[in-house]
Motif scaffolding. Structure first.
Motif, PDB file in Angstrom:
ATOM      1  N   PRO A 115       0.818  -1.219   0.000  1.00 35.60           N
ATOM      2  CA  PRO A 115       0.000   0.000   0.000  1.00 35.60           C
ATOM      3  C   PRO A 115       0.856   1.275   0.000  1.00 35.60           C
ATOM      4  CG  PRO A 115      -0.895  -1.581   1.564  1.00 35.60           C
ATOM      5  CD  PRO A 115       0.428  -2.127   1.102  1.00 35.60           C
ATOM      6  N   ALA A 116       1.964   1.290   0.726  1.00 37.95           N
ATOM      7  CA  ALA A 116       2.842   2.466   0.742  1.00 37.95           C
ATOM      8  C   ALA A 116       3.479   2.691  -0.621  1.00 37.95           C
ATOM      9  CB  ALA A 116       3.925   2.311   1.812  1.00 37.95           C
ATOM     10  N   VAL A 117       3.871   1.613  -1.273  1.00 34.06           N
ATOM     11  CA  VAL A 117       4.452   1.726  -2.615  1.00 34.06           C
ATOM     12  C   VAL A 117       3.408   2.275  -3.583  1.00 34.06           C
ATOM     13  CG1 VAL A 117       5.393   0.402  -4.560  1.00 34.06           C
ATOM     14  CG2 VAL A 117       6.198  -0.059  -2.225  1.00 34.06           C
ATOM     15  N   GLN A 118       2.170   1.808  -3.477  1.00 38.61           N
ATOM     16  CA  GLN A 118       1.110   2.293  -4.369  1.00 38.61           C
ATOM     17  C   GLN A 118       0.844   3.778  -4.151  1.00 38.61           C
ATOM     18  OE1 GLN A 118      -0.237   0.621  -7.025  1.00 38.61           O
ATOM     19  NE2 GLN A 118      -0.878   2.712  -7.447  1.00 38.61           N
ATOM     20  N   VAL A 119       0.815   4.218  -2.896  1.00 39.01           N
ATOM     21  CA  VAL A 119       0.616   5.641  -2.603  1.00 39.01           C
ATOM     22  C   VAL A 119       1.757   6.458  -3.215  1.00 39.01           C
ATOM     23  CG1 VAL A 119       0.584   7.372  -0.758  1.00 39.01           C
ATOM     24  CG2 VAL A 119      -0.809   5.312  -0.564  1.00 39.01           C
ATOM     25  N   ALA A 120       2.982   5.979  -3.086  1.00 35.32           N
ATOM     26  CA  ALA A 120       4.131   6.691  -3.662  1.00 35.32           C
ATOM     27  C   ALA A 120       4.021   6.756  -5.178  1.00 35.32           C
ATOM     28  CB  ALA A 120       5.430   6.017  -3.239  1.00 35.32           C
ATOM     29  N   ARG A 121       3.584   5.682  -5.801  1.00 38.28           N
ATOM     30  CA  ARG A 121       3.385   5.701  -7.264  1.00 38.28           C
ATOM     31  C   ARG A 121       2.345   6.755  -7.651  1.00 38.28           C
ATOM     32  NH1 ARG A 121       3.250  -0.729  -7.500  1.00 38.28           N
ATOM     33  NH2 ARG A 121       5.472  -1.086  -7.866  1.00 38.28           N
ATOM     34  N   ASP A 122       1.259   6.801  -6.877  1.00 41.68           N
ATOM     35  CA  ASP A 122       0.216   7.799  -7.147  1.00 41.68           C
ATOM     36  C   ASP A 122       0.760   9.218  -6.963  1.00 41.68           C
ATOM     37  OD1 ASP A 122      -1.545   5.696  -7.604  1.00 41.68           O
ATOM     38  OD2 ASP A 122      -2.516   5.845  -5.629  1.00 41.68           O
ATOM     39  N   GLN A 123       1.579   9.424  -5.925  1.00 43.03           N
ATOM     40  CA  GLN A 123       2.184  10.742  -5.711  1.00 43.03           C
ATOM     41  C   GLN A 123       3.129  11.091  -6.864  1.00 43.03           C
ATOM     42  OE1 GLN A 123       3.629   9.948  -1.621  1.00 43.03           O
ATOM     43  NE2 GLN A 123       2.535  11.819  -1.036  1.00 43.03           N
ATOM     44  N   TRP A 124       3.917  10.139  -7.317  1.00 45.81           N
ATOM     45  CA  TRP A 124       4.831  10.354  -8.449  1.00 45.81           C
ATOM     46  C   TRP A 124       4.030  10.814  -9.667  1.00 45.81           C
ATOM     47  CZ3 TRP A 124      10.147   9.836  -9.434  1.00 45.81           C
ATOM     48  CH2 TRP A 124      10.516   9.770 -10.779  1.00 45.81           C
ATOM     49  N   ARG A 125       2.960  10.060  -9.993  1.00 47.56           N
ATOM     50  CA  ARG A 125       2.143  10.409 -11.162  1.00 47.56           C
ATOM     51  C   ARG A 125       1.511  11.789 -11.017  1.00 47.56           C
ATOM     52  NH1 ARG A 125       1.269   4.788 -11.295  1.00 47.56           N
ATOM     53  NH2 ARG A 125      -0.500   4.850  -9.889  1.00 47.56           N
ATOM     54  N   ALA A 126       0.995  12.091  -9.830  1.00 49.59           N
ATOM     55  CA  ALA A 126       0.343  13.386  -9.614  1.00 49.59           C
ATOM     56  C   ALA A 126       1.344  14.532  -9.747  1.00 49.59           C
ATOM     57  CB  ALA A 126      -0.333  13.423  -8.242  1.00 49.59           C
ATOM     58  N   LEU A 127       2.512  14.387  -9.133  1.00 52.29           N
ATOM     59  CA  LEU A 127       3.502  15.466  -9.178  1.00 52.29           C
ATOM     60  C   LEU A 127       4.098  15.622 -10.571  1.00 52.29           C
ATOM     61  CD1 LEU A 127       5.283  15.003  -5.733  1.00 52.29           C
ATOM     62  CD2 LEU A 127       3.734  16.851  -6.407  1.00 52.29           C
ATOM     63  N   THR A 128       4.525  14.527 -11.181  1.00 50.45           N
ATOM     64  CA  THR A 128       5.129  14.643 -12.518  1.00 50.45           C
ATOM     65  C   THR A 128       4.080  15.060 -13.543  1.00 50.45           C
ATOM     66  OG1 THR A 128       4.901  12.262 -12.947  1.00 50.45           O
ATOM     67  CG2 THR A 128       7.019  13.042 -12.029  1.00 50.45           C
ATOM     68  N   GLY A 129       2.830  14.630 -13.347  1.00 56.31           N
ATOM     69  CA  GLY A 129       1.747  15.054 -14.234  1.00 56.31           C
ATOM     70  C   GLY A 129       1.480  16.546 -14.155  1.00 56.31           C
ATOM     71  N   ALA A 130       1.836  17.147 -13.019  1.00 57.92           N
ATOM     72  CA  ALA A 130       1.684  18.596 -12.840  1.00 57.92           C
ATOM     73  C   ALA A 130       2.945  19.350 -13.250  1.00 57.92           C
ATOM     74  CB  ALA A 130       1.345  18.904 -11.381  1.00 57.92           C
ATOM     75  N   GLY A 131       3.907  18.626 -13.839  1.00 58.88           N
ATOM     76  CA  GLY A 131       5.116  19.273 -14.333  1.00 58.88           C
ATOM     77  C   GLY A 131       6.266  19.340 -13.349  1.00 58.88           C
ATOM     78  N   VAL A 132       6.137  18.677 -12.209  1.00 60.80           N
ATOM     79  CA  VAL A 132       7.210  18.671 -11.209  1.00 60.80           C
ATOM     80  C   VAL A 132       8.286  17.682 -11.633  1.00 60.80           C
ATOM     81  CG1 VAL A 132       7.766  18.082  -8.801  1.00 60.80           C
ATOM     82  CG2 VAL A 132       5.671  19.344  -9.336  1.00 60.80           C
ATOM     83  N   GLN A 133       9.537  18.090 -11.523  1.00 63.87           N
ATOM     84  CA  GLN A 133      10.634  17.149 -11.737  1.00 63.87           C
ATOM     85  C   GLN A 133      10.700  16.223 -10.537  1.00 63.87           C
ATOM     86  OE1 GLN A 133      14.126  19.541 -12.205  1.00 63.87           O
ATOM     87  NE2 GLN A 133      13.847  19.738 -14.405  1.00 63.87           N
ATOM     88  N   ALA A 134      11.018  14.954 -10.780  1.00 62.82           N
ATOM     89  CA  ALA A 134      11.086  13.986  -9.691  1.00 62.82           C
ATOM     90  C   ALA A 134      12.235  13.009  -9.941  1.00 62.82           C
ATOM     91  CB  ALA A 134       9.769  13.228  -9.562  1.00 62.82           C
ATOM     92  N   GLN A 135      12.810  12.540  -8.850  1.00 63.30           N
ATOM     93  CA  GLN A 135      13.831  11.497  -8.892  1.00 63.30           C
ATOM     94  C   GLN A 135      13.389  10.378  -7.965  1.00 63.30           C
ATOM     95  OE1 GLN A 135      17.558  13.217  -7.684  1.00 63.30           O
ATOM     96  NE2 GLN A 135      17.750  14.447  -9.535  1.00 63.30           N
TER      97      GLN A 135
END
Length: 150
Positions: A115-135
């Motif tokens: 569940p924690a990994v899934q939440v992180a994946r969702d956060q990654w998609r939301a942030l990068t989808g909004a144009g945020v750079q992520a590593q």
């Protein structure tokens, strides 16, 4: 700066938090440590009090009279105004606007919890989808390895 996702799989989470906070304070940054569960933030408060005196990390829980003076403020709600960095734990939210306004944003998640990994994946998609750079950084053989960047 990009949002830094830390996939914690080997070290205890409190060790990773302590190491990152120590580095951030060494940079002169004031940091918000943001979780979702007040009891869990109390647990982190206790963990940050432990250890050798020279390893003490000055911090406080949000809601006190001196929140603005705390080098590290533990909270369950965004309080990042006047801070240079935010570290989120266990799915605590962070917005694209916060990432843009801060020197550093860490998003730590327990890689042993699906569940924690899934939440992180969702956060990654939301942030990068909004144009945020992520590593994306993964813990391997006791070291952090950058695995992805977007």
């Amino acid at each position: 700066m990009p949002a830094l996702f830390y996939h914690v799989t080997q070290s205890p989470i409190e060790v990773v938090v302590t190491n990152l906070l120590t580095r951030a304070l060494g940079q002169g940054w004031r940091v918000e440590l943001r979780g979702q569960d007040p009891a869990r933030m109390d647990w982190f408060d206790q963990k940050l009090w432990l250890g050798a005196e020279e390893d003490f990390l000055p911090h406080g829980m949000a809601g006190g009279p001196h929140d603005d003076l705390q080098p590290v403020l533990l909270t369950t709600a965004p309080q990042s105004q006047g801070r240079q960095a935010v570290m989120t734990l266990e799915g605590a939210p962070v917005t694209p606007e916060e990432v843009a306004a801060l020197e550093r944003v860490w998003i730590l998640f327990d890689g042993r919890s699906e569940p924690a990994v899934q939440v992180a994946r969702d956060q990654w998609r939301a942030l990068t989808g909004a144009g945020v750079q992520a590593q994306y950084w993964a813990e391997e053989d006791g070291r952090w390895q950058k695995k992805a960047e977007k």
